[in-house]
Design a protein around this motif. Structure first.
Motif, PDB file in Angstrom:
ATOM      1  N   ASN A  59      40.397  35.408  30.677  1.00 38.17           N
ATOM      2  CA  ASN A  59      41.144  36.492  30.028  1.00 38.17           C
ATOM      3  C   ASN A  59      42.453  36.036  29.386  1.00 38.17           C
ATOM      4  OD1 ASN A  59      39.154  38.244  30.912  1.00 38.17           O
ATOM      5  ND2 ASN A  59      40.294  38.880  32.736  1.00 38.17           N
TER       6      ASN A  59
ATOM      7  N   ARG B  39      43.251  34.759  26.629  1.00 39.46           N
ATOM      8  CA  ARG B  39      43.462  35.055  25.205  1.00 39.46           C
ATOM      9  C   ARG B  39      43.604  36.552  24.930  1.00 39.46           C
ATOM     10  NH1 ARG B  39      39.308  30.929  22.003  1.00 39.46           N
ATOM     11  NH2 ARG B  39      40.172  28.982  22.844  1.00 39.46           N
ATOM     12  N   ASP B  40      43.400  37.335  25.956  1.00 32.49           N
ATOM     13  CA  ASP B  40      43.495  38.785  25.782  1.00 32.49           C
ATOM     14  C   ASP B  40      44.868  39.252  26.278  1.00 32.49           C
ATOM     15  OD1 ASP B  40      43.277  41.502  25.619  1.00 32.49           O
ATOM     16  OD2 ASP B  40      41.543  41.671  26.963  1.00 32.49           O
TER      17      ASP B  40
ATOM     18  N   SER C 200      44.959  42.064  28.962  1.00 33.37           N
ATOM     19  CA  SER C 200      44.328  41.887  30.278  1.00 33.37           C
ATOM     20  C   SER C 200      45.386  41.729  31.369  1.00 33.37           C
ATOM     21  CB  SER C 200      43.424  40.654  30.269  1.00 33.37           C
ATOM     22  OG  SER C 200      44.187  39.474  30.078  1.00 33.37           O
TER      23      SER C 200
END
Length: 326
Positions: free
Chosen positions: A39, A41-42, A45
């Motif tokens: 997660n 790169r999000d 998140s």
């Protein structure tokens, strides 16, 4: 399965391969780190904490890892630790035998020593009067060198024969034992007894039965590899019937449910009262009055006393080894 098998699942399988075994508690921070990496790169998140990893989530990783490992003749098996009661998941090789696996790590002399240790655990230290199924470092050191074979021919000069197994030095014995513990094959108790780990019992089960049990034995006859009457797993730490010839064995962790399902606590095989005070494993030594008295007198001599108790029970009468020159 392939569509759902992500990089995180590969990372989990690699972690299991590196550890050899995992419990749910041990796996939670690993899975949390995997989820956070996936997660990363999000920006929306949230960080996954180890305590947020559920058992359902863990078992999903286990199932996917097991499916992937099966392509390479591995599978993930689980068992409960006979002492701690923790559920343990182990990556088990389903095709190669123990010698093949260990030969990638140990020399021929070390393999020969390990076989002598296993023989000592399951033969010498495993008799109807005392099923200790564990070994002290002192007992292992006595096995450092193989026994010399007596001359078979008239006037044969044994000194002219080159030995095929030179044995190990005391320091090498200590190194091998340490390596077996680090590799997850042996574990050492607080009382300094070595015994096989749950992972080793899972992986070596067919080999142990084939090596140490008599396939022609009559039903109910005493065998060296014993099984829990409740879960059918191998017992190296548990309870036994007070009759030395009776074959009823139970894990500590299984006995409560076993007796709860019955009307009384008489042995279903021999009808003797079940005392819960006859042991399989190191407690067959450490729970004796002699060991407890010796421990109170001099804690530093506990393993020496263990040797004496085993000899008194007829389980170590010919294990005397030769002194080694460092």
């Amino acid at each position: 399965m392939q569509a759902e098998y992500r990089h995180g699942n590969r990372a989990f399988l690699q972690a299991l391969l590196a550890h050899g075994t995992l419990t749910f508690k041990e796996a939670r921070p690993i899975i949390a780190a995997i989820v956070n990496a996936e997660n990363a790169r999000d920006p929306e998140s949230r960080e996954c904490r180890p305590d947020q990893v559920s058992e359902e989530m863990f078992l999903d990783y286990i199932d996917k890892a097991s499916a992937a490992a099966s392509l390479f003749d591995y599978e993930i098996r689980s068992t409960q630790h006979q002492i701690t009661k923790e559920r343990i998941f182990a990556l088990v090789n389903t095709t190669s035998d123990p010698q093949t696996q260990l030969a990638t790590i140990y020399s021929p002399e070390e393999l020969s020593f390990i076989k002598r240790v296993l023989d000592h655990i399951f033969v010498k230290l495993n008799r109807p009067r005392m099923e200790s199924l564990c070994i002290t470092e002192m007992q292992a050191i006595k096995l450092a060198r193989p026994k010399r074979r007596e001359s078979q021919g008239d006037g044969e000069d044994q000194s002219s024969q080159a030995p095929t197994d030179r044995g190990l030095k005391h320091s090498e014995v200590e190194s091998v034992l340490e390596s077996l513990v680090e590799g997850g094959w042996f574990e050492i108790s607080r009382e300094n007894f070595y015994s096989l780990t749950p992972r080793a019992l899972l992986e070596l089960r067919p080999w142990l039965i084939d090596m140490y049990n008599d396939p022609d034995a009559e039903p109910g006859e005493w065998q060296r590899i014993k099984f829990c009457e409740a879960c059918k797993g191998i017992v190296t730490w548990g309870l036994r019937c007070s009759d030395p010839d009776c074959t009823l064995r139970l894990h500590d962790i299984c006995q409560e449910a076993f007796w709860r399902s019955r009307r009384g606590t008489e042995c279903p095989k021999c009808a003797r009262p079940w005392s819960g005070k006859h042991y399989v494993g190191e407690r067959s030594i450490t729970m004796t009055d002699a060991y407890q008295r010796g421990k109170r007198r001099s804690g530093g001599q506990r393993n020496t006393l263990a040797d004496e108790i085993v000899r008194e029970q007829g389980g170590d009468e010919d294990s005397e080894g030769e002194e080694d020159d460092e």
